[in-house]
Design a protein around this motif. Structure first.
Motif, PDB file in Angstrom:
ATOM      1  N   ALA A  75      16.997  -3.807  32.363  1.00  0.00           N
ATOM      2  CA  ALA A  75      16.313  -5.039  31.966  1.00  0.00           C
ATOM      3  C   ALA A  75      17.276  -5.852  31.101  1.00  0.00           C
ATOM      4  N   ASP A  76      17.756  -6.965  31.634  1.00  0.00           N
ATOM      5  CA  ASP A  76      18.753  -7.780  30.932  1.00  0.00           C
ATOM      6  C   ASP A  76      18.049  -8.920  30.199  1.00  0.00           C
ATOM      7  N   GLU A  77      17.837  -8.761  28.923  1.00  0.00           N
ATOM      8  CA  GLU A  77      17.143  -9.742  28.084  1.00  0.00           C
ATOM      9  C   GLU A  77      15.832 -10.196  28.732  1.00  0.00           C
ATOM     10  N   PRO A  78      14.950  -9.259  29.085  1.00  0.00           N
ATOM     11  CA  PRO A  78      13.774  -9.618  29.872  1.00  0.00           C
ATOM     12  C   PRO A  78      12.771 -10.484  29.126  1.00  0.00           C
ATOM     13  N   THR A  79      12.914 -10.589  27.810  1.00  0.00           N
ATOM     14  CA  THR A  79      11.917 -11.373  27.078  1.00  0.00           C
ATOM     15  C   THR A  79      12.516 -12.607  26.413  1.00  0.00           C
ATOM     16  N   THR A  80      13.810 -12.803  26.573  1.00  0.00           N
ATOM     17  CA  THR A  80      14.481 -13.876  25.831  1.00  0.00           C
ATOM     18  C   THR A  80      13.951 -15.269  26.175  1.00  0.00           C
ATOM     19  N   ALA A  81      13.545 -15.460  27.440  1.00  0.00           N
ATOM     20  CA  ALA A  81      13.092 -16.792  27.845  1.00  0.00           C
ATOM     21  C   ALA A  81      11.616 -17.029  27.528  1.00  0.00           C
ATOM     22  N   LEU A  82      10.953 -16.012  26.956  1.00  0.00           N
ATOM     23  CA  LEU A  82       9.504 -16.130  26.751  1.00  0.00           C
ATOM     24  C   LEU A  82       9.181 -16.409  25.284  1.00  0.00           C
ATOM     25  N   ASP A  83       7.996 -16.980  25.039  1.00  0.00           N
ATOM     26  CA  ASP A  83       7.667 -17.231  23.634  1.00  0.00           C
ATOM     27  C   ASP A  83       7.222 -15.933  22.956  1.00  0.00           C
ATOM     28  N   VAL A  84       7.194 -15.966  21.620  1.00  0.00           N
ATOM     29  CA  VAL A  84       7.122 -14.735  20.835  1.00  0.00           C
ATOM     30  C   VAL A  84       5.934 -13.822  21.182  1.00  0.00           C
ATOM     31  N   THR A  85       4.740 -14.408  21.333  1.00  0.00           N
ATOM     32  CA  THR A  85       3.570 -13.578  21.638  1.00  0.00           C
ATOM     33  C   THR A  85       3.729 -12.893  22.979  1.00  0.00           C
ATOM     34  N   ILE A  86       4.199 -13.648  23.953  1.00  0.00           N
ATOM     35  CA  ILE A  86       4.370 -13.095  25.300  1.00  0.00           C
ATOM     36  C   ILE A  86       5.463 -12.033  25.284  1.00  0.00           C
ATOM     37  N   GLN A  87       6.534 -12.301  24.519  1.00  0.00           N
ATOM     38  CA  GLN A  87       7.605 -11.308  24.349  1.00  0.00           C
ATOM     39  C   GLN A  87       7.036  -9.967  23.967  1.00  0.00           C
ATOM     40  N   ALA A  88       6.174  -9.983  22.954  1.00  0.00           N
ATOM     41  CA  ALA A  88       5.600  -8.732  22.453  1.00  0.00           C
ATOM     42  C   ALA A  88       4.795  -8.038  23.543  1.00  0.00           C
ATOM     43  N   GLN A  89       4.074  -8.824  24.331  1.00  0.00           N
ATOM     44  CA  GLN A  89       3.266  -8.220  25.401  1.00  0.00           C
ATOM     45  C   GLN A  89       4.139  -7.579  26.474  1.00  0.00           C
ATOM     46  N   ILE A  90       5.229  -8.241  26.815  1.00  0.00           N
ATOM     47  CA  ILE A  90       6.121  -7.684  27.842  1.00  0.00           C
ATOM     48  C   ILE A  90       6.800  -6.411  27.317  1.00  0.00           C
ATOM     49  N   LEU A  91       7.164  -6.415  26.036  1.00  0.00           N
ATOM     50  CA  LEU A  91       7.767  -5.211  25.445  1.00  0.00           C
ATOM     51  C   LEU A  91       6.780  -4.062  25.462  1.00  0.00           C
ATOM     52  N   GLU A  92       5.535  -4.367  25.152  1.00  0.00           N
ATOM     53  CA  GLU A  92       4.458  -3.378  25.209  1.00  0.00           C
ATOM     54  C   GLU A  92       4.380  -2.794  26.626  1.00  0.00           C
ATOM     55  N   LEU A  93       4.451  -3.688  27.606  1.00  0.00           N
ATOM     56  CA  LEU A  93       4.386  -3.267  29.008  1.00  0.00           C
ATOM     57  C   LEU A  93       5.556  -2.337  29.347  1.00  0.00           C
ATOM     58  N   MET A  94       6.747  -2.694  28.869  1.00  0.00           N
ATOM     59  CA  MET A  94       7.920  -1.848  29.150  1.00  0.00           C
ATOM     60  C   MET A  94       7.712  -0.437  28.577  1.00  0.00           C
ATOM     61  N   LYS A  95       7.150  -0.374  27.391  1.00  0.00           N
ATOM     62  CA  LYS A  95       6.905   0.932  26.764  1.00  0.00           C
ATOM     63  C   LYS A  95       5.885   1.731  27.565  1.00  0.00           C
ATOM     64  N   ASP A  96       4.843   1.026  27.989  1.00  0.00           N
ATOM     65  CA  ASP A  96       3.792   1.608  28.813  1.00  0.00           C
ATOM     66  C   ASP A  96       4.351   2.232  30.077  1.00  0.00           C
ATOM     67  N   ILE A  97       5.201   1.440  30.730  1.00  0.00           N
ATOM     68  CA  ILE A  97       5.809   1.877  31.988  1.00  0.00           C
ATOM     69  C   ILE A  97       6.586   3.158  31.769  1.00  0.00           C
ATOM     70  N   GLN A  98       7.319   3.182  30.647  1.00  0.00           N
ATOM     71  CA  GLN A  98       8.135   4.361  30.397  1.00  0.00           C
ATOM     72  C   GLN A  98       7.280   5.603  30.229  1.00  0.00           C
ATOM     73  N   LYS A  99       6.090   5.419  29.645  1.00  0.00           N
ATOM     74  CA  LYS A  99       5.191   6.557  29.486  1.00  0.00           C
ATOM     75  C   LYS A  99       4.623   7.003  30.826  1.00  0.00           C
ATOM     76  N   LYS A 100       4.304   6.004  31.682  1.00  0.00           N
ATOM     77  CA  LYS A 100       3.633   6.329  32.940  1.00  0.00           C
ATOM     78  C   LYS A 100       4.577   6.899  33.987  1.00  0.00           C
ATOM     79  N   ILE A 101       5.775   6.358  34.073  1.00  0.00           N
ATOM     80  CA  ILE A 101       6.697   6.857  35.090  1.00  0.00           C
ATOM     81  C   ILE A 101       7.970   7.354  34.427  1.00  0.00           C
ATOM     82  N   ASP A 102       8.756   8.071  35.204  1.00  0.00           N
ATOM     83  CA  ASP A 102       9.858   8.818  34.622  1.00  0.00           C
ATOM     84  C   ASP A 102      11.188   8.065  34.687  1.00  0.00           C
TER      85      ASP A 102
END
Ligand SMILES: Nc1ncnc2c1ncn2[C@@H]1O[C@H](COP(=O)(O)OP(=O)(O)O)[C@@H](O)[C@H]1O
Ligand SMILES: [Mg+2]
Length: 353
Positions: free
Chosen positions: A179-206
């Motif tokens: 993921a190359d700066e996947p949240t840089t183009a997004l505004d701060v609230t959305i950034q946090a949500q996408i980061l949350e999603l990335m963490k989620d994904i890591q938990k769900k898949i290997d």
């Protein structure tokens, strides 16, 4: 721990009209199965070129591997024919970029775009691919996915589009997601949500994740380990705790000091003075020396080797040489080091801040 990817002594140059740009100047790191490795550093330090080398997404006409190897499942990706690479890209290793609009095709429904890699790399029926696509869209948080998979990218918000890109990247269950700066183009609230999603994904898949960012602030929450890059080299690598609480390289000190929340008493945000080196003419010694108040004479002459700080922590700075003078990092950093077992300030306080 299984090493899923090994980058060894990687050197890569671009041949430009002005001359040879030595963009990657000897990079070494391993990626372990299931971990998230963050690569941080200012713009121009070589983060994107490093990961684009892994994906072999650099122009063949102007870029050249000068040395080293990238080992993935026993294969050296630097030497793989393009045809073989196409079987890996989007299947075993996939990548998401900063701007979701350029990653998506505006003329194609989002369902088709998520199905595309599945149909390309897996022998499944269209109906099955559609089912998987809808499941993926739901997993990344697109509500009502079974009805909306027929919609086009412009019918979604920026944050939702990045979710769709992530679904596309995950379509074939990759072993590595970059993921190359996947949240840089997004505004701060959305950034946090996408980061949350990335963490989620890591938990769900290997999947193992390489997460690139220029913003150390987001790293603490998403990464297991951090590699700090500067001037085409990794200057420090360690666990998140080691990088945040026991940093050794003056460049890492600079990055930490320029993080907004580090010291609430500071009125003005610290900025590292000067600019990164011109890689047409890379400096002889430690590339950061010209910007560093901690530079030693030897920094101007010889590149520092990696010194081992712990089993997981290495830093390339002459300050770790046994004969180097003991210097004090910035006060705010010492404060944090006082609470970190293994830092040289810990003893004095017994871990109390
Ligand atoms: N296609 C290219 N041609 C010439 N130089 C390039 C090219 N792509 C990147 N570079 C140079 O390589 C260096 C590293 O760039 P990059 O990896 O994009 O930095 P980062 O992602 O850390 O901001 C920079 O000096 C950049 O100018
Ligand atoms: Mg970049």
């Amino acid at each position: 721990m299984t090493k899923i990817l090994q980058v060894k002594d990687l050197e890569l140059s671009f041949h430009t009209f002005a001359g040879e740009v030595k963009a990657i100047r000897g990079v070494n790191f391993d990626l372990n199965k299931g971990e998230t490795l963050a690569i941080v550093g200012e713009s121009g330090s070589g983060k994107s070129v490093t990961t684009k080398s892994i994906m072999r997404l650099l122009p063949e006409s102007s870029s050249e591997f000068k040395n080293g190897e990238i080992l993935f499942n026993g294969k050296d990706l630097t030497k793989l024919p393009e045809q073989e690479m196409q079987k890996i890209r989007g299947k075993d290793i996939s990548m998401i970029f900063q701007d979701p609009m350029t990653s998506l095709n505006p003329t194609m429904t989002i369902g088709k775009q998520v199905m595309e890699p599945i149909l390309k790399h897996q022998k499944v029926s269209k109906a099955k691919a559609r089912k998987v696509a809808i499941e993926l869209l739901a997993m990344v948080g697109i509500p009502n996915a079974e009805n909306r998979y027929k919609m086009y990218p412009h019918q979604f918000s920026g944050g939702q589009r990045q979710r769709i890109v992530i679904a596309t990247a995950l379509a074939c269950n990759p072993q590595i997601l970059i993921a190359d700066e996947p949240t840089t183009a997004l505004d701060v609230t959305i950034q946090a949500q996408i980061l949350e999603l990335m963490k989620d994904i890591q938990k769900k898949i290997d999947t193992s994740i390489i997460f690139i960012t220029h913003d150390l602030g987001v790293v603490a929450n998403v990464a297991d380990r951090v590699a700090v890059m500067y001037g085409g080299k990794i200057v420090e690598i360690g666990t998140v705790d080691e990088i945040f609480y026991n940093p050794q390289h003056p460049y890492t000190w600079g990055l930490l000091s320029s993080m907004p929340s580090m010291d609430v008493n500071e009125e003005k945000l610290y900025a590292i003075p000067g600019t990164p080196p011109d890689l047409l003419f890379p400096p002889k010694g430690d590339a950061f020396a010209l910007r560093s108040e901690y530079a030693l004479q030897i920094d101007m002459e010889e590149p520092p080797p990696f010194f081992q700080v712990s089993e997981t922590h290495y830093a390339a700075t002459w300050l770790l040489h046994p004969q180097a003078p003991q210097v004090e990092p910035p006060a705010a950093i010492i404060e944090r080091m006082r609470t970190f077992p293994g830092s040289r300030y810990y003893e004095a306080t017994g871990g109390r801040a």
